[in-house]
Structure formats: structure tokens, C-alpha cells
Write a protein that holds these residues in place. Structure first.
Motif, PDB file in Angstrom:
ATOM      1  N   TRP A  30       0.853  -1.189   0.000  1.00  0.00           N
ATOM      2  CA  TRP A  30       0.000   0.000   0.000  1.00  0.00           C
ATOM      3  C   TRP A  30       0.890   1.240   0.000  1.00  0.00           C
ATOM      4  O   TRP A  30       1.872   1.311   0.729  1.00  0.00           O
ATOM      5  N   ILE A  31       0.550   2.208  -0.832  1.00  0.00           N
ATOM      6  CA  ILE A  31       1.214   3.509  -0.830  1.00  0.00           C
ATOM      7  C   ILE A  31       0.200   4.543  -0.361  1.00  0.00           C
ATOM      8  O   ILE A  31      -0.893   4.644  -0.916  1.00  0.00           O
ATOM      9  N   VAL A  32       0.557   5.270   0.683  1.00  0.00           N
ATOM     10  CA  VAL A  32      -0.355   6.248   1.294  1.00  0.00           C
ATOM     11  C   VAL A  32       0.246   7.635   1.084  1.00  0.00           C
ATOM     12  O   VAL A  32       1.163   8.044   1.804  1.00  0.00           O
ATOM     13  N   ASP A  33      -0.252   8.355   0.113  1.00  0.00           N
ATOM     14  CA  ASP A  33       0.258   9.692  -0.178  1.00  0.00           C
ATOM     15  C   ASP A  33      -0.391  10.730   0.730  1.00  0.00           C
ATOM     16  O   ASP A  33      -1.591  10.681   0.997  1.00  0.00           O
ATOM     17  N   GLY A  34       0.416  11.675   1.209  1.00  0.00           N
ATOM     18  CA  GLY A  34      -0.106  12.785   1.996  1.00  0.00           C
ATOM     19  C   GLY A  34      -0.148  12.551   3.481  1.00  0.00           C
ATOM     20  O   GLY A  34      -0.497  13.462   4.242  1.00  0.00           O
ATOM     21  N   PHE A  35       0.198  11.344   3.927  1.00  0.00           N
ATOM     22  CA  PHE A  35       0.143  11.036   5.369  1.00  0.00           C
ATOM     23  C   PHE A  35       1.440  10.366   5.809  1.00  0.00           C
ATOM     24  O   PHE A  35       2.050   9.604   5.057  1.00  0.00           O
ATOM     25  N   LYS A  36       1.821  10.650   7.052  1.00  0.00           N
ATOM     26  CA  LYS A  36       3.007  10.046   7.647  1.00  0.00           C
ATOM     27  C   LYS A  36       2.548   8.936   8.596  1.00  0.00           C
ATOM     28  O   LYS A  36       2.215   9.176   9.757  1.00  0.00           O
ATOM     29  N   VAL A  37       2.517   7.719   8.094  1.00  0.00           N
ATOM     30  CA  VAL A  37       2.036   6.581   8.875  1.00  0.00           C
ATOM     31  C   VAL A  37       3.115   6.143   9.854  1.00  0.00           C
ATOM     32  O   VAL A  37       4.230   5.828   9.458  1.00  0.00           O
ATOM     33  N   GLU A  38       2.786   6.134  11.143  1.00  0.00           N
ATOM     34  CA  GLU A  38       3.727   5.705  12.173  1.00  0.00           C
ATOM     35  C   GLU A  38       3.164   4.595  13.045  1.00  0.00           C
ATOM     36  O   GLU A  38       3.787   4.210  14.032  1.00  0.00           O
ATOM     37  N   SER A  39       1.977   4.076  12.687  1.00  0.00           N
ATOM     38  CA  SER A  39       1.350   3.037  13.502  1.00  0.00           C
ATOM     39  C   SER A  39       0.732   1.974  12.611  1.00  0.00           C
ATOM     40  O   SER A  39       0.011   2.298  11.664  1.00  0.00           O
ATOM     41  N   LEU A  40       1.006   0.706  12.937  1.00  0.00           N
ATOM     42  CA  LEU A  40       0.410  -0.421  12.243  1.00  0.00           C
ATOM     43  C   LEU A  40      -0.161  -1.391  13.268  1.00  0.00           C
ATOM     44  O   LEU A  40       0.459  -1.630  14.306  1.00  0.00           O
ATOM     45  N   ALA A  41      -1.317  -1.952  12.978  1.00  0.00           N
ATOM     46  CA  ALA A  41      -1.926  -2.949  13.871  1.00  0.00           C
ATOM     47  C   ALA A  41      -2.939  -3.760  13.082  1.00  0.00           C
ATOM     48  O   ALA A  41      -3.184  -3.506  11.899  1.00  0.00           O
ATOM     49  N   GLY A  42      -3.562  -4.730  13.753  1.00  0.00           N
ATOM     50  CA  GLY A  42      -4.511  -5.612  13.101  1.00  0.00           C
ATOM     51  C   GLY A  42      -5.817  -4.924  12.762  1.00  0.00           C
ATOM     52  O   GLY A  42      -6.089  -3.799  13.170  1.00  0.00           O
ATOM     53  N   PRO A  43      -6.666  -5.596  11.989  1.00  0.00           N
ATOM     54  CA  PRO A  43      -7.941  -5.016  11.549  1.00  0.00           C
ATOM     55  C   PRO A  43      -8.963  -4.956  12.673  1.00  0.00           C
ATOM     56  O   PRO A  43      -8.883  -5.710  13.643  1.00  0.00           O
ATOM     57  N   ALA A  44      -9.926  -4.050  12.538  1.00  0.00           N
ATOM     58  CA  ALA A  44     -11.026  -3.943  13.491  1.00  0.00           C
ATOM     59  C   ALA A  44     -12.202  -4.792  13.012  1.00  0.00           C
ATOM     60  O   ALA A  44     -12.569  -4.741  11.833  1.00  0.00           O
ATOM     61  N   ALA A  45     -12.801  -5.554  13.924  1.00  0.00           N
ATOM     62  CA  ALA A  45     -13.933  -6.409  13.560  1.00  0.00           C
ATOM     63  C   ALA A  45     -15.121  -5.592  13.085  1.00  0.00           C
ATOM     64  O   ALA A  45     -15.920  -6.064  12.273  1.00  0.00           O
ATOM     65  N   ASN A  46     -15.239  -4.351  13.577  1.00  0.00           N
ATOM     66  CA  ASN A  46     -16.375  -3.505  13.197  1.00  0.00           C
ATOM     67  C   ASN A  46     -16.249  -2.918  11.795  1.00  0.00           C
ATOM     68  O   ASN A  46     -17.145  -2.199  11.344  1.00  0.00           O
TER      69      ASN A  46
END
Length: 292
Positions: A260-276
Motif C-alpha cells: 500500500w502507498i499512502v500519499d499525503g500522510f506520515k504513517v507511524e502506527s500499524l496494527a490488526g484489523p477492526a472487527a467492526n
């Protein structure tokens, strides 16, 4: 600073309060423990609980720590967090490294309701201590993996500076019964990580780590033009974990591709998916510096 949690694999984007999160760990199906990289002289809470509601709206509750149980005082530059295997409500929170001989701590905390209690204080490996004008160790990601009766602690050196052009995974063994975290066993065997090549060079190879259920350690590389941006983030598979439970092996992924490439944001956190959020694969949080 704007928090954005994006649940990848679907179109839903949920935005919460104006906070930047430098690390996150899943607590249950729809809750995350998140940390902020406030420096020691900045007031306010350093961690909190983020809940994803059924409608996708986020609810944030700050947590208070009254005693950090260390002479250097409250945390300074928390960059990562992971759940402690074998414990239902205990986590490790890691600072980025040493600065002028201080900090470089990993806090073992127990979380309940609106407070967190520090149970033990460990330290990150001290290879090159940072200071004014010194490019030292800078750990921005962490994963905790059960390894028999111990815990394999994986720290991600972010890279992207004169001393560390690429990222590295440094491995330690935590004996929770003895209250000891040792980096000596793997000290001479760091795992070198290379971020995928894209249209621009990534300045930081690792801004966070996430271990999925298949034994893949994911990482995010970030491009940071300054506190005003522009920002760009690339999420990729950095390494795999294999072998018997008593002696795990961490192997770098060769020729990793940008997932995944996320333009415009500085991603500093990764975690599992939310069930909701059905069909999501991962949750990400951003730390967008001056943008709020």
C-alpha cells in the motif's frame, strides 16, 4: 496533529481527535492501545485506548501513569508498543533511544480502565547514543513474539540517516519471570531491511512494525519533508518469523514490494484489523506533525 486510522481493504476512513499516534497495538477485536511521542518536558498523557465503534466512529480515552518508576521521569519520545505474550492486559512501550545519556527505556505496563501501571523498566540496546549533532539509534517499531517461556522482542531501527542508511531489526530475549531483557544473544546478528523502491526514495525504512497471524512482520517506510510535509508512506512485508517456538528465526524479505502507498500522510502506527470494519486487513495511524 491529526489522527487518521485507515482500515485497509475497504473504503471506510475514521477520523478522531487531533492527536498524532506514533505506535499502536491491538487490545481486542475493536480496541487499540496507542502511544504518543511527547518529549519529557511536554505535559499530558502519553498513551490511551482507541475504540472503533460499529458505525466506524473512533472513541479515544487517555490513560494516566502516575509513577514511571525511573529516575529519568516520564517517558520521552515513545515510538512503539506491543502486547506482551501470555498476559491479558500487559504491554511494552518503547522510547526511540538514548539522548544525552538518558531515556532509552522500555516500560512494561498493566492497563486497566483509565490508568496504566508501570511494572518494570527495561532498556533498548545502546549501540550509538544520540545527542545534539549525533545520529544515534532510533527505534520506531516493536513486535513481541512468544518464544517458549520467554519473549522475543524485535525493535525496528528506522534508518534513513548518515549512520544507518537502511533499517535494521534488533532482537532481544525477555525473561518476564526474572525481569530481564537481554540483547546479547543476537547482538552481532541484526536483520537488515530494505524498503521497496518507489518513485521517490524513502527517508525512513521503518516507522512501525506489525506481526500478523501468518508470521509476517510488516513495516511502514515514510518520507518526511519536514513538520509541514509533504508526507508519503509505503507499507510492505519486511521479514518472516519461523522455526520452533524455543528458537525462532527472523528472516528479511528479499525484494519486498509496496503493498500500500499512502500519499499525503506520515504513517507511524500499524496494527490488526477492526472487527467492526468488515473485510479490512490492517489498521494504520498517522503522526502528521504540524497538521491538525
Amino acid at each position: 496533529m491529526l489522527l487518521a486510522v485507515v482500515l485497509l481493504g475497504c473504503a471506510k476512513i475514521a477520523t478522531a481527535v487531533e492527536l498524532g499516534f506514533s505506535g499502536m497495538a491491538q487490545m481486542d477485536a475493536n480496541s487499540y492501545l496507542v502511544v504518543q511521542d511527547k518529549k519529557v518536558d511536554e505535559p499530558g498523557s502519553r498513551l490511551g485506548v482507541l475504540q472503533v465503534k460499529p458505525d466506524g466512529i473512533l472513541n479515544y480515552t487517555p490513560l494516566t501513569i502516575s509513577d514511571w518508576k525511573d529516575q529519568d521521569g516520564q517517558s520521552s519520545d515513545l515510538e512503539s508498543v506491543c502486547h506482551l505474550p501470555g498476559q491479558t492486559n500487559e504491554y511494552l512501550l518503547a522510547e526511540s533511544g538514548y539522548w544525552d545519556g538518558k531515556f532509552g527505556r522500555i516500560f512494561q505496563v498493566a492497563v486497566s480502565s483509565d490508568v496504566a501501571i508501570v511494572k518494570q523498566v527495561y532498556h533498548v540496546p545502546k549501540i550509538v547514543a544520540g545527542g545534539k549533532g549525533i545520529h544515534g539509534d532510533n527505534f520506531e517499531g516493536m513486535a513481541c513474539i512468544a518464544q517458549g517461556d520467554s519473549v522475543l522482542v524485535v525493535l525496528g531501527e528506522r534508518g534513513g540517516n548518515k549512520r544507518y542508511k537502511r533499517g535494521y531489526l534488533r532482537l532481544g530475549v525477555l525473561d518476564t519471570a526474572a525481569g530481564q531483557l537481554s540483547w546479547q544473544q543476537y547482538a552481532d546478528h541484526p536483520v537488515e531491511i530494505t524498503a521497496p523502491k518507489t518513485d521517490a526514495n524513502k527517508k525512513r525504512t521503518i516507522s512501525d512494525l506489525y506481526l500478523d497471524k501468518q508470521g509476517v512482520i510488516w513495516a511502514v517506510a515514510t518520507e518526511d519533508g519536514g513538520d509541514q510535509g509533504p508526507f508519503r508512506s509505503v507499507i510492505y512485508q519486511a521479514a518472516t518469523v519461523s522455526g520452533p517456538a524455543e528458537q525462532l528465526k527472523v528472516t528479511a524479505v528479499r525484494y519486498s514490494k509496496a503493498q500500500w502507498i499512502v500519499d499525503g500522510f506520515k504513517v507511524e502506527s500499524l496494527a490488526g484489523p477492526a472487527a467492526n470494519v468488515p473485510n479490512s486487513y490492517m489498521s494504520i495511524g498517522t503522526e502528521d506533525e504540524n497538521y491538525g
